[in-house]
Scaffold this motif. Structure first.
Motif, PDB file in Angstrom:
ATOM      1  N   UNK A   2      59.400  36.933  55.982  1.00 23.42           N
ATOM      2  CA  UNK A   2      59.855  38.182  56.613  1.00 23.42           C
ATOM      3  C   UNK A   2      58.676  39.041  57.045  1.00 23.42           C
ATOM      4  N   UNK A   3      57.717  39.241  56.163  1.00 25.33           N
ATOM      5  CA  UNK A   3      56.628  40.173  56.462  1.00 25.33           C
ATOM      6  C   UNK A   3      55.602  39.614  57.452  1.00 25.33           C
ATOM      7  N   UNK A   4      55.679  38.340  57.763  1.00 22.16           N
ATOM      8  CA  UNK A   4      54.753  37.762  58.747  1.00 22.16           C
ATOM      9  C   UNK A   4      55.277  37.876  60.182  1.00 22.16           C
ATOM     10  N   UNK A   5      56.493  38.384  60.357  1.00 27.31           N
ATOM     11  CA  UNK A   5      57.101  38.442  61.684  1.00 27.31           C
ATOM     12  C   UNK A   5      56.683  39.709  62.439  1.00 27.31           C
ATOM     13  N   UNK A   6      56.868  39.664  63.749  1.00 27.50           N
ATOM     14  CA  UNK A   6      56.676  40.862  64.568  1.00 27.50           C
ATOM     15  C   UNK A   6      57.761  41.888  64.210  1.00 27.50           C
ATOM     16  N   UNK A   7      57.462  43.188  64.375  1.00 27.34           N
ATOM     17  CA  UNK A   7      58.432  44.225  63.969  1.00 27.34           C
ATOM     18  C   UNK A   7      59.818  44.040  64.581  1.00 27.34           C
ATOM     19  N   UNK A   8      59.871  43.652  65.849  1.00 30.15           N
ATOM     20  CA  UNK A   8      61.188  43.501  66.480  1.00 30.15           C
ATOM     21  C   UNK A   8      61.966  42.325  65.875  1.00 30.15           C
ATOM     22  N   UNK A   9      61.235  41.304  65.414  1.00 28.24           N
ATOM     23  CA  UNK A   9      61.903  40.180  64.759  1.00 28.24           C
ATOM     24  C   UNK A   9      62.449  40.602  63.402  1.00 28.24           C
ATOM     25  N   UNK A  10      61.699  41.420  62.686  1.00 23.18           N
ATOM     26  CA  UNK A  10      62.176  41.913  61.394  1.00 23.18           C
ATOM     27  C   UNK A  10      63.460  42.720  61.578  1.00 23.18           C
ATOM     28  N   UNK A  11      63.529  43.505  62.655  1.00 22.77           N
ATOM     29  CA  UNK A  11      64.750  44.273  62.936  1.00 22.77           C
ATOM     30  C   UNK A  11      65.923  43.323  63.147  1.00 22.77           C
ATOM     31  N   UNK A  12      65.702  42.250  63.896  1.00 21.85           N
ATOM     32  CA  UNK A  12      66.785  41.285  64.130  1.00 21.85           C
ATOM     33  C   UNK A  12      67.197  40.593  62.827  1.00 21.85           C
ATOM     34  N   UNK A  13      66.214  40.253  61.995  1.00 21.61           N
ATOM     35  CA  UNK A  13      66.522  39.614  60.721  1.00 21.61           C
ATOM     36  C   UNK A  13      67.381  40.542  59.871  1.00 21.61           C
ATOM     37  N   UNK A  14      67.017  41.805  59.835  1.00 20.38           N
ATOM     38  CA  UNK A  14      67.788  42.773  59.047  1.00 20.38           C
ATOM     39  C   UNK A  14      69.218  42.883  59.591  1.00 20.38           C
ATOM     40  N   UNK A  15      69.372  42.905  60.902  1.00 20.02           N
ATOM     41  CA  UNK A  15      70.710  42.985  61.490  1.00 20.02           C
ATOM     42  C   UNK A  15      71.547  41.769  61.122  1.00 20.02           C
ATOM     43  N   UNK A  16      70.932  40.589  61.183  1.00 16.87           N
ATOM     44  CA  UNK A  16      71.643  39.370  60.825  1.00 16.87           C
ATOM     45  C   UNK A  16      71.958  39.340  59.330  1.00 16.87           C
ATOM     46  N   UNK A  17      71.045  39.842  58.538  1.00 14.67           N
ATOM     47  CA  UNK A  17      71.274  39.913  57.104  1.00 14.67           C
ATOM     48  C   UNK A  17      72.489  40.788  56.797  1.00 14.67           C
ATOM     49  N   UNK A  18      72.571  41.941  57.423  1.00 17.16           N
ATOM     50  CA  UNK A  18      73.712  42.829  57.176  1.00 17.16           C
ATOM     51  C   UNK A  18      75.020  42.176  57.617  1.00 17.16           C
ATOM     52  N   UNK A  19      74.958  41.439  58.726  1.00 12.77           N
ATOM     53  CA  UNK A  19      76.164  40.754  59.197  1.00 12.77           C
ATOM     54  C   UNK A  19      76.575  39.652  58.225  1.00 12.77           C
ATOM     55  N   UNK A  20      75.640  38.822  57.832  1.00 13.11           N
ATOM     56  CA  UNK A  20      75.950  37.681  56.967  1.00 13.11           C
ATOM     57  C   UNK A  20      76.300  38.100  55.546  1.00 13.11           C
ATOM     58  N   UNK A  21      75.745  39.217  55.104  1.00 10.96           N
ATOM     59  CA  UNK A  21      75.994  39.631  53.729  1.00 10.96           C
ATOM     60  C   UNK A  21      77.451  39.997  53.492  1.00 10.96           C
ATOM     61  N   UNK A  22      78.184  40.279  54.549  1.00 13.24           N
ATOM     62  CA  UNK A  22      79.612  40.564  54.398  1.00 13.24           C
ATOM     63  C   UNK A  22      80.375  39.425  53.758  1.00 13.24           C
ATOM     64  N   UNK A  23      79.878  38.196  53.900  1.00 15.32           N
ATOM     65  CA  UNK A  23      80.529  37.036  53.282  1.00 15.32           C
ATOM     66  C   UNK A  23      80.523  37.120  51.758  1.00 15.32           C
ATOM     67  N   UNK A  24      79.601  37.919  51.207  1.00  8.21           N
ATOM     68  CA  UNK A  24      79.412  37.953  49.759  1.00  8.21           C
ATOM     69  C   UNK A  24      79.827  39.284  49.133  1.00  8.21           C
ATOM     70  N   UNK A  25      80.440  40.173  49.914  1.00 10.65           N
ATOM     71  CA  UNK A  25      80.855  41.467  49.378  1.00 10.65           C
ATOM     72  C   UNK A  25      81.869  41.267  48.256  1.00 10.65           C
ATOM     73  N   UNK A  26      81.650  41.971  47.136  1.00  2.08           N
ATOM     74  CA  UNK A  26      82.542  41.783  45.983  1.00  2.08           C
ATOM     75  C   UNK A  26      83.646  42.831  45.904  1.00  2.08           C
ATOM     76  N   UNK A  27      83.706  43.707  46.897  1.00  4.10           N
ATOM     77  CA  UNK A  27      84.737  44.733  46.910  1.00  4.10           C
ATOM     78  C   UNK A  27      84.393  45.963  46.101  1.00  4.10           C
ATOM     79  N   UNK A  28      83.264  45.912  45.417  1.00  2.00           N
ATOM     80  CA  UNK A  28      82.842  47.044  44.595  1.00  2.00           C
ATOM     81  C   UNK A  28      81.519  47.625  45.031  1.00  2.00           C
ATOM     82  N   UNK A  29      81.124  47.343  46.255  1.00  2.00           N
ATOM     83  CA  UNK A  29      79.876  47.884  46.775  1.00  2.00           C
ATOM     84  C   UNK A  29      78.658  47.018  46.507  1.00  2.00           C
TER      85      UNK A  29
END
Length: 270
Positions: free
Chosen positions: A228-255
């Motif tokens: 993650x930290x070796x990427x260009x700043x704009x790539x890190x932004x995209x990674x974070x966006x994808x992370x937030x999208x994919x993390x929904x698969x693991x939401x436990x309903x309690x935050x």
């Protein structure tokens, strides 16, 4: 010229340098999960003389002290040693496969997610056996080749965000590697002249907030952090966006996220 094992160890040292606090705030709780089972398998009770090899921030060592054990600890990273000492652990800087202890000094040795961070695992195991008394217990954990879906969340986010893996990732010499399965780890311990070897898998759902799980990677902790930290700043932004999208698969309903993980736990006698 450095050998492949020396190069692996050097990259590992650089990867962890200065990241003890970031590790404590992110992945340390994940790695703490097997500690109870680890100490049970090592038969740690009041009076047991224990070495915690690769103590990190001292989680296993502190748990052993709460059982009344006499505990020493080592870690290759000075920041981790400082964190362990702050928790009351008798810790010093030392790196496998060379430990500053006498032959047969300990009743038990525990190594929680350590063997995956050394370039010469066989030499490391020989050293751990050296410092164990005859009949003493070695117990270790290791990430399994069979991965839980939660282990791949950040990897998937990096791939979806277009991350390019850096050239400096730690890669073990194939001649030093072994199968990350219960059978493969058992064979490695038997090859190192341990007896009464038993190896199994542990499975659990690690609970963490979205920010906590992202924080370790964003701070450069572990291999995923290097990516993650070796990427260009704009790539890190995209990674974070994808992370937030994919993390929904693991939401436990309690935050929080419920992140399935798989590890190996093995124990044996010297």
């Amino acid at each position: 010229m450095r050998s492949p094992a020396e190069a692996f160890d050097a990259i590992e040292r650089t990867m962890w340098d200065g990241r003890a606090q970031a590790y404590a705030a992110s992945f340390a709780r994940l790695c703490a999960y097997p500690v109870g089972a680890l100490l049970d398998a090592a038969e740690v009770t009041a009076g047991t003389y224990v070495l915690d090899a690769g103590t990190g921030t001292g989680t296993a060592a502190m748990a052993a002290r709460r059982r009344g054990a006499r505990v020493r600890a080592v870690d290759a990273d000075a920041g981790m040693v400082a964190a362990a000492r702050a928790g009351g652990v008798d810790a010093r800087v030392a790196a496998l496969p060379e430990l500053p202890f006498a032959d047969g000094e300990f009743d038990a040795v525990v190594a929680n997610f350590v063997l995956n961070h050394v370039g010469r695992p066989r030499a490391a195991l020989a050293e751990l056996r050296r410092v164990l008394r005859p009949g003493g217990r070695l117990v270790l954990t290791l990430w399994s080749a069979r991965r839980g879906a939660g282990q791949d969340l950040l990897v998937r986010a990096c791939e979806a965000g277009g991350a390019v893996p850096p050239a400096g990732l730690p890669r073990r010499d194939p001649a030093e590697d072994f199968a990350r399965t219960p059978e493969g780890l058992a064979e490695l311990l038997e090859e190192a002249a341990f007896t009464a070897v038993e190896s199994t898998e542990l499975e659990w759902d690690h609970r963490a907030t979205v920010e906590e799980w992202w924080g370790g990677a964003a701070a450069g902790v572990a291999t995923i952090g290097l990516v993650v930290t070796s990427q260009e700043p704009e790539t890190v932004v995209r990674i974070r966006q994808e992370y937030e999208r994919l993390s929904g698969e693991f939401a436990d309903g309690g935050g929080r996220l419920a992140l399935p993980h798989v590890a190996l736990l093995a124990h044996a006698r010297a």
